[in-house]
Design a protein around this motif. Structure first.
Motif, short mmCIF file in Angstrom:
data_model
loop_
_atom_site.label_atom_id
_atom_site.label_comp_id
_atom_site.label_asym_id
_atom_site.label_seq_id
_atom_site.Cartn_x
_atom_site.Cartn_y
_atom_site.Cartn_z
N GLY A 189 0.85 -1.19 0.00
CA GLY A 189 0.00 0.00 0.00
C GLY A 189 0.88 1.23 0.00
N LEU A 190 0.26 2.38 -0.30
CA LEU A 190 1.03 3.62 -0.37
C LEU A 190 0.14 4.79 0.03
N GLU A 191 0.69 5.65 0.88
CA GLU A 191 0.04 6.92 1.24
C GLU A 191 0.97 8.05 0.82
N LEU A 192 0.39 9.09 0.25
CA LEU A 192 1.18 10.22 -0.25
C LEU A 192 0.60 11.51 0.29
N GLU A 193 1.42 12.27 1.03
CA GLU A 193 0.99 13.56 1.58
C GLU A 193 1.38 14.68 0.63
N LEU A 194 0.49 15.65 0.50
CA LEU A 194 0.66 16.71 -0.49
C LEU A 194 0.46 18.07 0.14
N ASN A 195 1.05 19.09 -0.49
CA ASN A 195 0.83 20.49 -0.11
C ASN A 195 -0.01 21.18 -1.16
N LEU A 196 -0.71 22.23 -0.74
CA LEU A 196 -1.43 23.11 -1.65
C LEU A 196 -0.76 24.47 -1.61
N VAL A 197 -0.47 25.05 -2.77
CA VAL A 197 0.15 26.37 -2.83
C VAL A 197 -0.67 27.26 -3.76
N ASP A 198 -0.57 28.57 -3.54
CA ASP A 198 -1.27 29.52 -4.39
C ASP A 198 -0.35 29.99 -5.51
N GLU A 199 -0.80 30.98 -6.28
CA GLU A 199 -0.03 31.43 -7.43
C GLU A 199 1.32 32.04 -7.05
N SER A 200 1.41 32.56 -5.84
CA SER A 200 2.67 33.16 -5.38
C SER A 200 3.56 32.15 -4.67
N MET A 201 3.21 30.87 -4.74
CA MET A 201 3.96 29.76 -4.15
C MET A 201 3.88 29.73 -2.63
N GLN A 202 2.90 30.44 -2.07
CA GLN A 202 2.66 30.40 -0.63
C GLN A 202 1.65 29.30 -0.31
N PRO A 203 1.65 28.76 0.91
CA PRO A 203 0.66 27.74 1.27
C PRO A 203 -0.76 28.23 1.04
N SER A 204 -1.58 27.39 0.45
CA SER A 204 -2.99 27.71 0.20
C SER A 204 -3.84 26.93 1.19
N MET A 205 -4.50 27.63 2.09
CA MET A 205 -5.28 26.99 3.15
C MET A 205 -6.67 26.60 2.63
N SER A 206 -6.68 25.69 1.67
CA SER A 206 -7.92 25.40 0.94
C SER A 206 -8.24 23.92 0.86
N ASN A 207 -7.71 23.11 1.80
CA ASN A 207 -7.93 21.67 1.64
C ASN A 207 -9.40 21.28 1.73
N ALA A 258 -2.45 24.88 -6.40
CA ALA A 258 -1.74 23.83 -7.14
C ALA A 258 -1.17 22.84 -6.14
N LEU A 259 -0.94 21.61 -6.60
CA LEU A 259 -0.37 20.58 -5.74
C LEU A 259 1.15 20.70 -5.73
N ALA A 260 1.74 20.50 -4.57
CA ALA A 260 3.19 20.46 -4.43
C ALA A 260 3.57 19.18 -3.71
N MET A 261 4.27 18.29 -4.42
CA MET A 261 4.71 17.02 -3.87
C MET A 261 6.18 17.16 -3.49
N ILE A 262 6.42 17.54 -2.24
CA ILE A 262 7.77 17.90 -1.79
C ILE A 262 7.87 17.60 -0.30
N GLY A 263 9.07 17.30 0.18
CA GLY A 263 9.23 16.91 1.58
C GLY A 263 8.86 18.00 2.56
N ILE A 264 9.38 19.21 2.35
CA ILE A 264 9.01 20.38 3.14
C ILE A 264 8.78 21.53 2.18
N LEU A 265 7.65 22.20 2.32
CA LEU A 265 7.35 23.35 1.48
C LEU A 265 8.31 24.48 1.84
N PRO A 266 9.18 24.92 0.92
CA PRO A 266 10.24 25.87 1.29
C PRO A 266 9.74 27.28 1.54
N THR A 267 8.49 27.59 1.19
CA THR A 267 7.97 28.94 1.38
C THR A 267 7.16 29.09 2.66
#
Length: 498
Positions: free
Chosen positions: A46-64, A123-132
């Motif tokens: 099995g596999l679980e994948l955690e994702l980030n959401l970012v806005d157009e300015s590459m900042q976290p998008s609090m829209s889950n 947009a989706l960001a598949m990354i270990g830590i969101l750098p912004t």
């Protein structure tokens, strides 16, 4: 962490009842292991994948919440912060073309989620830590609206009795001084910065100890060659900063308990095991319940009556002890089974990289677990733990210990020793030659190029700063380029540096 929990506050008698119930669950598990109660029809993954959401300015998008409503798909769930999502793909066999099919499914899931996120301006960001990320994103108001997360936050802070201290010393970018992060957080949201891939492997009870020990031996190598989390709060830190960050973000110990040697809840462990029972018994012995909620089942009575016990309290308790290789008891279609959950890998950079990391783990793990002379009989447990932290800190620049070789860079260790073992393990698992060669070929080329997601990120930012950009601008530009390349799907070892 199991099912959602009640939003009611826990009282002292709740904890006593919960402790007794957890012990009864543990006694039931011991009987089930002795009596051979577990099913093992086929080797599932099995596999679980955690994702980030970012806005157009590459900042976290609090829209889950908005994105999840639009998706309306139970495979996607919430995570701790409002800028996180989690994808849980259905379990499947490891053998045959299954890995290739999983890659295709992951791409389809992410394409659909990306479309729905775009409709919400994200947009989706598949990354270990969101750098912004900034400290403002650790404000408790950004917790996902779920009683489980709020209670977990409150219980961790009540146990610790003080703010979270994030303290990390990193390696400077090329030609620059080492950097250090030291700041405080008033919520557990720094944990939400850690987005990962969790790999699950169903195993027979008799084989669990060998597979878990093998996974522990591999942990340091995994993070060294797959690191993808080099930046946090604007600082260049470890190649895989998730490893120390997750420990600090969920730590329930004040300094005095750390000084006494009290174990952290993010835990590598302290010894090789002989049974899965060893891990559950350690959890119960060492860690108090954070979410002491009980149900009405008497697990021993359920077992005596021919039913499959849910062991709800033991499973919930296990979900609040974050081992890097976690034991899992689960029930599917009234049949109990056991799994190893491998938790050391970061998300991304691409679906192909994720699948390559998974194939390497499943193949090498099986080969080591079935070796005539177990590798863990030739190295100390402390050496395996030190490899984890050395690999996380240094990535491809680390020096790792391996029996019969001594100290060796991770790329050499993989190319000389572990890659042939991974090929052998996947052959034994009846994985198709096409899948085996596709994914392990990515691992080989990544090691030859010595370019992981983390090393690519660091070089991009160093080049941008050398060209006159400040750190924030460099991180934003890097993330925008990262998302573009990630969407194109070519593996990270082929990415241009700028």
């Amino acid at each position: 962490m199991g099912e959602d929990v009640s939003s009611e506050l826990f009282r002292a008698r709740d904890r006593g009842r919960y402790r007794r119930k957890v012990q009864r669950c543990l006694d039931t598990l011991a009987r089930m292991l002795t009596e051979g109660s577990f099913s093992f029809p086929r080797r599932h993954i099995g596999l679980e994948l955690e994702l980030n959401l970012v806005d157009e300015s590459m900042q976290p998008s609090m829209s889950n919440a908005m994105v999840l409503d639009a998706l309306d798909n139970p495979s996607f769930t919430t995570e701790l912060s409002q800028h996180n999502l989690e994808l849980n793909v259905p379990p499947r066999l490891l053998a045959g073309e299954s890995a290739l099919e999983l890659e295709s499914e992951l791409n389809a899931y992410l394409a659909t989620a990306g479309t729905k996120a775009a409709e919400a301006g994200a947009a989706l960001a598949m990354i270990g830590i969101l750098p912004t990320l900034t400290q403002d994103h650790f404000d408790q108001k950004w917790l996902t609206n779920n009683a489980r997360y709020s209670l977990l936050n409150d219980q961790i802070f009540a146990a610790r009795g003080e703010q979270t201290l994030l303290s990390l010393d990193g390696a400077g970018l090329p030609g620059q001084k080492p950097e250090r992060l030291r700041c405080y957080a008033e919520s557990i949201l720094p944990e939400a910065a850690c987005t990962s891939v969790q790999l699950h492997l169903q195993v027979e009870p008799e084989e669990f100890a060998a597979h878990w020990n093998a996974a522990q031996c591999l942990a340091g190598i995994q993070v060294a060659i797959s690191a993808n989390s080099p930046f946090l709060l604007g600082k260049a830190l470890w190649q895989e900063t998730r490893i120390p960050l997750f420990l600090q973000a969920t730590d329930t110990r004040p300094e005095e308990l750390k000084n006494q040697g009290v174990r952290p809840r993010v835990w590598f462990g302290e010894r090789w095991i002989t049974s899965i029972f060893d891990l559950f018994e350690e959890n119960v012995r060492y860690f108090p319940g954070l979410l002491p909620e009980t149900d009405s089942e008497d697990p021993i009575e359920a077992l005596d009556s021919g039913q499959t016990p849910k062991l709800t309290e033991l499973r919930l308790h296990n979900g609040t002890v974050w081992r890097w290789n976690r034991p899992v008891y689960d029930v599917v279609d009234s049949q109990p089974h056991l799994r190893i959950e491998n938790r050391v890998l970061p998300a991304g950079p691409t679906v192909l990289d994720v699948m390559a990391n998974a194939a390497f783990f499943f193949g090498a793990q099986r080969a080591l677990a079935e070796a005539e002379r177990p590798i863990w009989s030739q190295m100390s447990f402390q050496a395996a733990e030190e490899n984890l932290y050395a690999g996380a800190r240094g990535g491809f620049d680390a020096q790792l210990y391996w029996p019969g070789i001594g100290w060796i860079p991770p790329d050499e260790l993989v190319l000389r020793v572990l890659l042939p073992l991974a090929h052998d393990g996947l052959r034994r698992s009846k994985v198709s030659d096409e899948a085996r060669e596709r994914y392990l070929g990515v691992i080989e080329q990544r090691c030859l190029a010595k370019q992981s997601g983390a090393s690519w990120q660091r070089k991009f930012v160093a080049d941008a700063q050398e060209g006159g950009a400040d750190r924030n601008s460099a991180l934003t530009a890097m993330l925008a380029s990262y998302l573009q390349l990630s969407t194109e799907g070519t593996p990270v070892h082929t990415w241009p540096s700028a």
